[in-house]
Write a protein that holds these residues in place. Sequence first.
Motif, PDB file in Angstrom:
ATOM      1  N   THR A 119      -3.866   7.794  -1.219  1.00  0.00           N
ATOM      2  CA  THR A 119      -4.866   8.855  -1.121  1.00  0.00           C
ATOM      3  C   THR A 119      -4.140  10.136  -0.727  1.00  0.00           C
ATOM      4  O   THR A 119      -3.389  10.153   0.250  1.00  0.00           O
ATOM      5  CB  THR A 119      -5.943   8.513  -0.074  1.00  0.00           C
ATOM      6  OG1 THR A 119      -6.615   7.329  -0.492  1.00  0.00           O
ATOM      7  CG2 THR A 119      -6.953   9.647   0.054  1.00  0.00           C
TER       8      THR A 119
ATOM      9  N   GLU B 235       1.062   8.605   6.242  1.00  0.00           N
ATOM     10  CA  GLU B 235       0.662   7.475   7.091  1.00  0.00           C
ATOM     11  C   GLU B 235       0.554   6.230   6.223  1.00  0.00           C
ATOM     12  O   GLU B 235       0.018   6.282   5.115  1.00  0.00           O
ATOM     13  CB  GLU B 235      -0.718   7.731   7.715  1.00  0.00           C
ATOM     14  CG  GLU B 235      -0.768   8.921   8.619  1.00  0.00           C
ATOM     15  CD  GLU B 235      -0.864   8.524  10.090  1.00  0.00           C
ATOM     16  OE1 GLU B 235      -0.985   7.315  10.378  1.00  0.00           O
ATOM     17  OE2 GLU B 235      -0.813   9.433  10.933  1.00  0.00           O
TER      18      GLU B 235
ATOM     19  N   MET C 295      -0.839   2.225   5.912  1.00  0.00           N
ATOM     20  CA  MET C 295      -1.766   1.235   6.476  1.00  0.00           C
ATOM     21  C   MET C 295      -1.599  -0.039   5.650  1.00  0.00           C
ATOM     22  O   MET C 295      -1.756  -0.016   4.430  1.00  0.00           O
ATOM     23  CB  MET C 295      -3.182   1.795   6.352  1.00  0.00           C
ATOM     24  CG  MET C 295      -4.227   0.921   6.966  1.00  0.00           C
ATOM     25  SD  MET C 295      -4.477   1.328   8.729  1.00  0.00           S
ATOM     26  CE  MET C 295      -6.117   0.649   8.968  1.00  0.00           C
ATOM     27  N   GLY C 296      -1.229  -1.122   6.334  1.00  0.00           N
ATOM     28  CA  GLY C 296      -1.073  -2.391   5.630  1.00  0.00           C
ATOM     29  C   GLY C 296       0.184  -2.463   4.796  1.00  0.00           C
ATOM     30  O   GLY C 296       0.227  -3.153   3.781  1.00  0.00           O
ATOM     31  N   LEU C 297       1.224  -1.754   5.219  1.00  0.00           N
ATOM     32  CA  LEU C 297       2.523  -1.817   4.527  1.00  0.00           C
ATOM     33  C   LEU C 297       3.627  -1.985   5.559  1.00  0.00           C
ATOM     34  O   LEU C 297       3.508  -1.481   6.672  1.00  0.00           O
ATOM     35  CB  LEU C 297       2.752  -0.536   3.720  1.00  0.00           C
ATOM     36  CG  LEU C 297       1.980  -0.449   2.408  1.00  0.00           C
ATOM     37  CD1 LEU C 297       1.903   0.981   1.917  1.00  0.00           C
ATOM     38  CD2 LEU C 297       2.625  -1.339   1.335  1.00  0.00           C
TER      39      LEU C 297
ATOM     40  N   GLY D 165      -1.784  -2.464   0.129  1.00  0.00           N
ATOM     41  CA  GLY D 165      -1.655  -1.508   1.220  1.00  0.00           C
ATOM     42  C   GLY D 165      -2.111  -0.125   0.792  1.00  0.00           C
ATOM     43  O   GLY D 165      -2.449   0.101  -0.381  1.00  0.00           O
ATOM     44  N   HIS D 166      -2.131   0.788   1.766  1.00  0.00           N
ATOM     45  CA  HIS D 166      -2.699   2.109   1.507  1.00  0.00           C
ATOM     46  C   HIS D 166      -1.793   3.173   2.122  1.00  0.00           C
ATOM     47  O   HIS D 166      -1.410   3.062   3.284  1.00  0.00           O
ATOM     48  CB  HIS D 166      -4.105   2.151   2.140  1.00  0.00           C
ATOM     49  CG  HIS D 166      -4.939   3.306   1.682  1.00  0.00           C
ATOM     50  ND1 HIS D 166      -6.155   3.596   2.230  1.00  0.00           N
ATOM     51  CD2 HIS D 166      -4.744   4.232   0.719  1.00  0.00           C
ATOM     52  CE1 HIS D 166      -6.675   4.662   1.625  1.00  0.00           C
ATOM     53  NE2 HIS D 166      -5.838   5.061   0.711  1.00  0.00           N
TER      54      HIS D 166
ATOM     55  N   LEU E  89      -1.476   7.246   2.905  1.00  0.00           N
ATOM     56  CA  LEU E  89      -2.243   8.493   3.005  1.00  0.00           C
ATOM     57  C   LEU E  89      -1.273   9.642   3.130  1.00  0.00           C
ATOM     58  O   LEU E  89      -0.341   9.591   3.938  1.00  0.00           O
ATOM     59  CB  LEU E  89      -3.097   8.494   4.257  1.00  0.00           C
ATOM     60  CG  LEU E  89      -3.586   7.134   4.686  1.00  0.00           C
ATOM     61  CD1 LEU E  89      -4.279   7.259   6.017  1.00  0.00           C
ATOM     62  CD2 LEU E  89      -4.524   6.624   3.625  1.00  0.00           C
TER      63      LEU E  89
ATOM     64  N   GLU F 174      -1.889   1.588  -2.959  1.00  0.00           N
ATOM     65  CA  GLU F 174      -2.948   2.565  -3.216  1.00  0.00           C
ATOM     66  C   GLU F 174      -2.559   3.838  -2.469  1.00  0.00           C
ATOM     67  O   GLU F 174      -1.974   3.772  -1.383  1.00  0.00           O
ATOM     68  CB  GLU F 174      -4.302   2.062  -2.688  1.00  0.00           C
ATOM     69  CG  GLU F 174      -4.697   0.714  -3.262  1.00  0.00           C
ATOM     70  CD  GLU F 174      -4.655   0.714  -4.773  1.00  0.00           C
ATOM     71  OE1 GLU F 174      -5.392   1.503  -5.393  1.00  0.00           O
ATOM     72  OE2 GLU F 174      -3.859  -0.044  -5.354  1.00  0.00           O
TER      73      GLU F 174
ATOM     74  N   MET G 167      -6.581  -2.451  -1.661  1.00  0.00           N
ATOM     75  CA  MET G 167      -5.943  -2.137  -0.380  1.00  0.00           C
ATOM     76  C   MET G 167      -5.400  -3.407   0.267  1.00  0.00           C
ATOM     77  O   MET G 167      -4.339  -3.392   0.892  1.00  0.00           O
ATOM     78  CB  MET G 167      -6.933  -1.439   0.560  1.00  0.00           C
ATOM     79  CG  MET G 167      -7.258  -0.010   0.144  1.00  0.00           C
ATOM     80  SD  MET G 167      -8.161   0.907   1.427  1.00  0.00           S
ATOM     81  CE  MET G 167      -9.759   0.096   1.383  1.00  0.00           C
TER      82      MET G 167
END
Lengths: 541, 541
Positions: free
Chosen positions: A532, A469, A471-473, A448-449, A451, A530, A444
């Motif tokens: 999810t 969503e 996160m970290g991108l 980045g992640h 969702l 990554e 991550m």
Amino acid sequence: MNAYVYGYGPEGKERLIVVDLGVTFPDMDSSPGVDLIMADIAWLEENAARVEAIFITHAHEDHIGALAHYWPKLRKPIFARKFTGKIGAMKLEEAGISADEITVVAPRPQVIEVGPFKVQFVPISHSIPESSALIIDTPAGRIVHTGDFKLDGNPIVGEPFDAEMWHEIANEGDGIRVLTCDSTNVFSPEPGRSEATLAGPLTEMIAAQDGMIVATTFASNVARLKTLAEAGVAAGRSICLLGRAMKRMVSAAEETGVLTGFPGTIPAEQAVDVPRQNLMLIVTGSQGERRAASAALSRGKYLGLEMKEGDTFLFSSKTIPGNERGVIRIMNAFSEMGVEVVDDRGGRYHVSGHANRPDIEAVHELLRPKILIPMHGEHRHLREHAKLAMAKGIQSEVATNGTMIDLTGDVPKVVEYIETGRTYLDGSVLIGAFDGVVRDRIRMALNGHVLITVIIDEDDVPLGDAWVELMGLPEVGKRGAAVADQIEDELSEFLERASDKVIANDDKMDEAIRRIARQVTMEEVGKKPEVTVVVSRLMAG
Amino acid sequence: MNAYVYGYGPEGKERLIVVDLGVTFPDMDSSPGVDLIMADIAWLEENAARVEAIFITHAHEDHIGALAHYWPKLRKPIFARKFTGKIGAMKLEEAGISADEITVVAPRPQVIEVGPFKVQFVPISHSIPESSALIIDTPAGRIVHTGDFKLDGNPIVGEPFDAEMWHEIANEGDGIRVLTCDSTNVFSPEPGRSEATLAGPLTEMIAAQDGMIVATTFASNVARLKTLAEAGVAAGRSICLLGRAMKRMVSAAEETGVLTGFPGTIPAEQAVDVPRQNLMLIVTGSQGERRAASAALSRGKYLGLEMKEGDTFLFSSKTIPGNERGVIRIMNAFSEMGVEVVDDRGGRYHVSGHANRPDIEAVHELLRPKILIPMHGEHRHLREHAKLAMAKGIQSEVATNGTMIDLTGDVPKVVEYIETGRTYLDGSVLIGAFDGVVRDRIRMALNGHVLITVIIDEDDVPLGDAWVELMGLPEVGKRGAAVADQIEDELSEFLERASDKVIANDDKMDEAIRRIARQVTMEEVGKKPEVTVVVSRLMAG
């Protein structure tokens, strides 16, 4: 994260003793978010019934830090000398374990008999009080386990290195069969220097300063703390210790009687009122640890105290390889404040706690073991030490983690590799290094992640659009549009044209959605994140 | 990530030149997943109309690495010498920019006139060919910008340091008003040594080895590559270069004529058939970079080549502070293979490319500037250099990033602080260091990530239970149950008793769910995770 096991007895039924249960420290590169790293002792746990006792050589974290975490898995008597026992007791009590599990023992000639072993603690000089080597006598011969050590005739606090006693130990009975020996400084070509050589330069340097002085060193180096404090007092300064670990160490050393004559100190609340030129702080954080007092002072006010232009910050320490980034960050922060930063200046203000190459060789000659097993240090240190021994006709073998060696013959013989590794204390739970938890965190951090949630109704028809969503991108990609929106658009298209069979199949949905998300992100921001995927299926009802 | 700007003209209307556009490299501690770090040039971009030109002193990444990324924002003529220009051209072309944007210039006496500036490139010795200082003549006086440099009378490749020419430069017209000067090695007390001192020790050491030899150094240190290759050839070895950066550098140096007489090399496909004792590889990755040839060889076979017991690996390089972890990892991996690792051995096999303290002082005396602005180095280096100058009566000022200094008076005067910072190349897009993207990645790496989806139906009633996914968190908590299940249970309870008002409000839902997730995770595993909540509301329809 030291943890050594010695065994004696018929194969597979050896009775065992454990020497040291230490930790090592995590870093962002390989173990982000981890609190502590310990040896994986699964094998020892499975064979706990065969364990007679645990011996702790000294109170450094890499030798004692895992004691309270692992004792519940072994539940065996712990033996240590007074100061080490005191530090161990504090750890056990914090973990809700009775301090009575530790038996405090005297040094040689006291002998501790456990199973087939007769063990003696032998005082040896190091950078913490009461460091001990162990003599482990077995029916197959004598083992000397040095622990961490240096040759110091005047270590300020604790016992000097006693060559005469070691000569005696080497000449008792059949002499020493096996020497398990510290290798940390095998690449340091000069003889080591005594702790006592620092008092002069430190006193002189401190006397020459006009502003406030802040000095840091390893909290457990009680001798150094004493030298620093005495140099401060000699220069007309009040001494204030900052940092929980440092206060604990000094108290434990005073309570157990190993430290006497430490100058009086004042608390931080009182220090704020002392003129700068009359004040010296001795603080934790010589390795740049973010939560220690050094780092706190480099960020600004700490407990009402603040460094200013004209003050001096002294590293009476060496930076352990791997800790440079944190230390440099602090040095530059002080530089920006106009604070003079003084480092060890090539040895003027710091000496190592480990035996250098000529000292190691002197010990080989003094103890004349048949077999030498190098310990403490990275692989390259162990290898170098083994080569050094073999060049002199001493049999040797590099024992990497998990190696079981038969020490009863003329040469050390590897008989088994125990599956071992690292256990992480992650928050409050122990996890395996290969459980995938930390790997996912690293991924991550690098990638980045993303969702994605998709809702499928009772008739296996997508309900509305996918929701994405990040996160970290980066939010916006190459084409100037929001990356999340573009993934959503691609997913809408996919959901529209996907067959009923695909929509009804969780695995296929997951795979397809994941692929689209990675592809769009790759195109837009050049990263494969990554992903999810949560597919929620409404139930007919 | 060097980027200097000089201006001349009426306040706020100064014409500008840019000297160097470099990068620095990310690390896991502060910039995980980032590809490159550059100075934030927002101010320069806003004032691009005032920029006359870009000058590049030499082809090290920290001086030229941002050129292709930033040229499109400035679109101004680029000036560089031949070799530097060649490296720059390759970068531009890879980014789809014409190499013609670079004008290749000859060294002094050629003068480049841009706006109010007359600029000359002056050859100066460093660890890369054609490194240059700049003479920047303005109506207000002469500036000398040293770039990176050392005093080397015999740098093997490129021009030696020419004290006579510098004496002449210092004595032209009114002499030197401002010296902007390299500070990297201001803490190194001994005079620097010449690149030429290495040939002897390297040749001797390499001749003494029996197995394969692999040597690494900085790819751009073409002189070192030549010394290494010649030492290999002298020992009867075929030379094979591994690593894209190294091959590029050697080709560029040969094409531009700065490198001649480099021994013939063989490709990897051919090297695999050469007996080990007749082979020498020269490879990239002296700083432990995971993707470079050194690291690849430490992990096993690379391009058919593999290190074995009895081979030697030489670091003809120093580890840059902060890179120790990666370098040590490689050293130990080789040690485990039985490979002999040789490092710079305190200078036998490596010399620095920067002027040491006595050399810096010699340059002060040679050039006798009125004002000295220290550059290159961390804050503590700049501060030390400024103190050194001021002790000799040279006016000086530490210019931290973003500082604008008036250099026309008797003393340097800070006139403005430009808002500046770091820009990250993250995958293929540029983001600001404070955009939050990397902060979120660091948080996920430290704390793990919990994803929660809740579906609310058309009547504002939760549909089914909340769904929880963990990423980077231990699956099982203290009580031995799955953490995700426990969060789900707590959320079910919450959803049951939550008022209609709360359920209908996105912010309240988000906040409450987040709080519950963090609380349960804290209790169970002792960590406060990052939480992403997706509340999907079905529309009446």
